[in-house]
Design a protein around this motif. Structure first.
Motif: not given
Length: 131
Positions: A83-92
């Motif tokens: 989840l680290s990459v998708p959450l980083t992208w989603a919260t950018r």
């Protein structure tokens, strides 16, 4: 032949960091934020690492095998990896300060759930949502 000399820009007093007390002046307003960030990092890493050392104690306290207690750490690590990459992208586009506060609140809530857990089944849902 004429030699062209390029004048070097002189730093203004506002940006000159070479004088005594420069560190205090340059970081003045940022110190509280840096302290909070350091404490947040410490609490996040502690939350991640302490269960590894407590696996035998956790397994005895909840009456499960050490390997089963180790699944808490494995599940958390797996969720972080996935989840680290998708959450980083989603919260950018979210503002960073409220996002950090929400993450710290998540850590606090998850740790409270784990600390008050009467059984291993109650620790399971609390552990993975720490980050």
């Amino acid at each position: 032949m004429t030699r062209i000399q390029h004048a070097r820009p002189r730093p203004s007093r506002a940006t000159d960091d070479s004088g005594p007390g420069a560190a205090a002046t340059g970081l003045g307003a940022a110190v509280p934020g840096l302290v909070v960030l350091a404490l947040a990092t410490f609490s996040a890493l502690t939350t991640e690492m302490v269960p590894v050392g407590l696996l035998p104690t956790l397994s005895r306290a909840f009456g499960v095998a050490t390997s089963v207690a180790g699944l808490l750490v494995s599940l958390y690590a797996g969720l972080v990896a996935v989840l680290s990459v998708p959450l980083t992208w989603a919260t950018r586009r979210l503002p960073r300060k409220p996002l950090l506060m929400a993450c710290l609140g998540s850590y606090a809530l998850s740790n409270a759930i784990c600390a008050a857990a009467p059984s291993f089944a109650a620790v399971g849902p609390g552990g993975p949502w720490q980050g």
